[in-house]
Every structure is written in C-alpha cells, then in structure tokens.
Design a protein around this motif. Structure first.
Motif, short mmCIF file in Angstrom:
data_model
loop_
_atom_site.label_atom_id
_atom_site.label_comp_id
_atom_site.label_asym_id
_atom_site.label_seq_id
_atom_site.Cartn_x
_atom_site.Cartn_y
_atom_site.Cartn_z
N GLN A 279 0.83 -1.20 0.00
CA GLN A 279 0.00 0.00 0.00
C GLN A 279 0.86 1.26 0.00
OE1 GLN A 279 -2.30 0.52 3.63
NE2 GLN A 279 -0.89 -0.80 4.74
N ILE A 280 0.27 2.35 -0.45
CA ILE A 280 0.99 3.61 -0.54
C ILE A 280 0.95 4.31 0.81
CG2 ILE A 280 1.04 5.88 -1.64
CD1 ILE A 280 -0.15 4.61 -4.12
N PHE A 281 2.10 4.82 1.20
CA PHE A 281 2.20 5.56 2.45
C PHE A 281 2.71 6.97 2.15
CE2 PHE A 281 2.95 1.11 3.40
CZ PHE A 281 2.13 0.88 4.49
N PHE A 282 2.80 7.75 3.21
CA PHE A 282 3.49 9.04 3.13
C PHE A 282 4.63 8.99 4.13
CE2 PHE A 282 -0.75 10.06 1.64
CZ PHE A 282 -0.49 10.85 0.53
N ALA A 283 5.81 9.37 3.69
CA ALA A 283 6.97 9.46 4.58
C ALA A 283 7.09 10.90 5.06
CB ALA A 283 8.23 9.03 3.86
N GLY A 284 7.31 11.07 6.35
CA GLY A 284 7.51 12.39 6.93
C GLY A 284 8.92 12.54 7.46
N ILE A 285 9.62 13.58 7.02
CA ILE A 285 11.00 13.81 7.44
C ILE A 285 11.13 15.28 7.83
CG2 ILE A 285 13.44 13.65 6.84
CD1 ILE A 285 12.68 11.70 4.63
N ARG A 286 11.49 15.53 9.07
CA ARG A 286 11.68 16.92 9.52
C ARG A 286 12.96 17.49 8.90
NH1 ARG A 286 7.89 18.96 12.38
NH2 ARG A 286 6.64 17.71 13.83
N PRO A 287 13.00 18.79 8.65
CA PRO A 287 14.18 19.41 8.03
C PRO A 287 15.48 19.12 8.78
CG PRO A 287 12.35 20.94 7.98
CD PRO A 287 11.90 19.77 8.80
N GLU A 288 15.43 19.06 10.11
CA GLU A 288 16.64 18.85 10.90
C GLU A 288 17.09 17.40 10.92
OE1 GLU A 288 13.10 19.72 13.61
OE2 GLU A 288 13.95 20.44 11.72
N ALA A 289 16.32 16.48 10.30
CA ALA A 289 16.70 15.06 10.27
C ALA A 289 17.70 14.77 9.16
CB ALA A 289 15.46 14.18 10.09
N PHE A 290 17.93 15.74 8.26
CA PHE A 290 18.89 15.55 7.18
C PHE A 290 20.30 15.93 7.65
CE2 PHE A 290 14.90 16.32 4.91
CZ PHE A 290 14.90 15.27 4.02
N ASN A 291 21.28 15.19 7.15
CA ASN A 291 22.69 15.50 7.39
C ASN A 291 23.47 15.27 6.11
OD1 ASN A 291 23.07 15.92 10.48
ND2 ASN A 291 21.78 14.09 10.33
N PRO A 292 24.55 16.02 5.88
CA PRO A 292 25.36 15.75 4.69
C PRO A 292 25.92 14.33 4.74
CG PRO A 292 25.96 17.85 5.69
CD PRO A 292 25.05 17.16 6.65
N ALA A 293 25.84 13.62 3.62
CA ALA A 293 26.36 12.25 3.55
C ALA A 293 27.80 12.31 3.06
CB ALA A 293 25.50 11.41 2.62
#
Length: 367
Positions: A279-293
């Motif tokens: 089934q299709i979901f929506f992923a939620g990611i807060r802006p501060e959860a990103f980090n440079p890889a």
C-alpha cells in the motif's frame, strides 16, 4: 481561577457555515492553553463562545462544573484581550485600567489600589497619565492586558494579542506574557495562528483545522508524536516534509522505504504497524533530520539543490530528489543545517536517520 470544559460544542452560523464541529477540550485550573491553527479554523469562535459573545448551537461549556450556555457574559467573570487593543482613546492609561472597576461601582480607594498594583505588575506606573495615542504598540498591549487583569477574572482570554506588533516587540511581549502567567497562574486560553507563539507559551497546545480539534498535548509531544499529517506540517518551522512513498522488502527480508525511486532502509521494528507492504504511504522527514552524507550510507538520498537561505546560525536548503519530475519543482523539500551551507555543489547526497522517519497512511494518520 476556574476549570473550563468544552463538551461536544458545535457552532453553526447557517446550514453551510459550520465554525466548530463537536469540539471537546478541557482546560485545567491555572493552565495556559493555546488554541492554534490557520485562519478560519474556528479558534476565535471557540474563544467568543466561552466569553458568551456568541450562542452555542449544540453542546455545553462548563466553568467549574457549572453549565454556562445561558449565563450572560457579565456573569461569567471572564476577561478578554483583543487583537486591536480596544482602548478608550479619550481616557488616560489610569482611566482605562480603572474603567472595569468603576463599572462595578468599586470604591475609589479600592480602584486606586488595584490600578497601582496592576501598573507595577505590567511596568506601566510611569505611563498612567498618558493617552493611548502617546503609547507604543507594546505599551498599548500591556494596558489592554492590565484592563482585563484588574478585574481579577476567573479565566483570561487572549485573541491574537501580538498580531499588530513587529517581530522584535512580539518576542518581548511574548516573554512578558509567559512571565506573567507563571506569577499569576490564571486559567488562560490564548488564540494564535503562529505556531512559534503556541510552542513557546503554552502548557498545552490544541491544534485546530476546519472547525475540528486535531490534537492536544504539550509542545514537545506535538512535535515528537504528531497524530496526523496536518499536525506534523503545522508544528515546526519549517514544517515536516511529506513525501508519497511505498514500503518494500528486499531479497534478505529487510524492509526499506521507496521515495521516488530512492530507498532508505528501515529498522525491522517499523514492520509491526504495517499491515501490507504494497500500500501507498506518506513518509515524513523533519528538516533537521537531514545530514550531509560524507560516505556511502544506506539511508543517503541524492538531491538537487535549488536554493539556500542563510539565517546566520543556520541554513535552510531547498532541494528536489534527483528523480523528481520537472512538474514537481514548485514543491521543494527543505533541510536545516547548522551554520552556513556550502551551496557551490548543485548535486548532493543527504543522510537521513531511519529512526527519524515518520510514516502516515493514505488517510494522513500516523502509523
């Protein structure tokens, strides 16, 4: 002070205009409750119903376990501060503060004592002889608050009191209100559309949308455990990124989230609440959860940088996933990084902590 209860309150202006739908909310004695939501969501209507300025269509409002639906505004012992101050321009600050007491035929000696007390509390003692036109916006707002407080109300209502102030003054008055509440512990209902005010002022926050209550809780709980997509996007600045996605299982039985043809591995524990993987979901990611890889990481996604806003202590980076179609370019995602972000590279890879990913079902409810 008093306990306030909205019990299945509905307000209809006509068959099509429903301002509140089955609104149920409890405000404890001495609690600072913030009603927050977009314009037209019904928060000011709830305030006016509590004050007795509007009639209830259905349901009940209780003050200290007493139903007040038919009680006049004057008998509810509720004080209200409006967005536009509503001061009497021909009266001095002293006269504005004293007016509610004089209307009650309070003895002059008691009036003088209470006005002086409130003036000291709100740092207005040096301004008592001035007229409202001689005051700054912040001073006028403090006079409006003082005129409400001098009555010693059971419940204190504030309807977007900071909307007419500039950003610096809003921050100052916001701090003043927070300190005042800690000292007086008045049962307070504060209405605002500004989620920063809601997060910084309220003991509890009630989020509304389209006349319905979405979620109630402490600011920390609403931020960390939103119940639906609306709350997740409304709380936080910028709000949570919401991305259509699917959950897949690889040949080893591991699960991952597929975000527009890019995958991020998920902990096995996330499988518990997933009924079906197709089934299709929506992923939620807060802006501060990103980090440079900085290296090859399982939870890294390839992105294309669109723009960067440098705010001094942080940078907001607006980007698209590299597989995003051109027609989606008007809805970029946003990441928050400490300090100044190096925007010289248009192609980047961001790492996302899998534990920081929220999942929502098709109805927008958290999984």
């Amino acid at each position: 002070m008093a306990k306030v209860v909205f019990n299945n309150v509905t307000k209809r202006f006509n068959a099509e205009a429903v301002a509140l739908r089955q609104f149920t909310l409890s405000i404890e004695d001495g609690e600072f409750m913030v009603l927050v939501g977009p314009s037209g969501c019904g928060k000011s209507t709830a305030l006016r119903l509590l004050a007795g300025l509007e009639d209830i269509t259905e349901g009940e409002i209780l003050l200290d376990d007493q139903i007040v639906n038919q009680v006049s505004p004057q008998q509810r012992n509720i004080a209200m501060v409006f967005q536009n101050y509503a001061l009497y321009p021909h009266m001095s600050v002293y006269a504005n503060l004293a007016f509610p007491l004089k209307m009650r035929r309070t003895p002059a000696s008691v009036v003088a004592e209470k006005v002086e007390q409130i003036a000291r509390l709100l740092d207005l003692s040096q301004l008592l002889a001035r007229k409202p036109k001689q005051l700054s916006g912040g001073q006028r707002q403090r006079v409006a608050m003082g005129r409400a407080l001098v009555r010693d109300p059971s419940v204190f209502l504030l309807d977007e009191p900071l909307s007419n102030l500039d950003a610096k003054l809003r921050a100052q008055i916001r701090a003043d209100i927070a300190c005042l509440q800690k000292r007086l512990r008045k049962t307070t209902l504060y209405v605002t559309h500004d989620q920063v005010e809601a997060m910084t002022l309220g003991d509890s926050v009630a989020i509304m949308n389209n006349g319905e209550l979405q979620q109630v809780g402490t600011p920390e709980m609403l931020y960390k455990k939103p119940q639906n997509i609306f709350v997740a996007q409304f709380i936080g600045n910028p709000g949570m990124n919401i991305i259509p996605s699917t959950v897949i299982r690889d040949n080893n039985g591991n699960i991952a989230i597929d975000i527009k043809q890019q995958t991020i591995a998920l902990p096995a524990s996330r499988l518990e609440n997933l009924q079906r993987l197709d089934q299709i979901f929506f992923a939620g990611i807060r802006p501060e959860a990103f980090n440079p890889a900085h290296a090859v990481q399982l939870a890294a996604i390839k992105v294309s940088i669109q723009s960067v806003e440098f705010l001094g202590h942080e940078s907001l980076v607006y980007f698209q996933l590299t597989n995003t179609a051109k027609h989606d370019s008007n809805n970029p995602l946003v990441a928050r990084f400490t300090g100044q972000f190096d925007s010289s590279h248009k192609q980047e890879a961001f790492y996302v902590d899998p534990k920081a990913i929220y999942l929502f079902d098709k109805a927008g409810l958290v999984i």
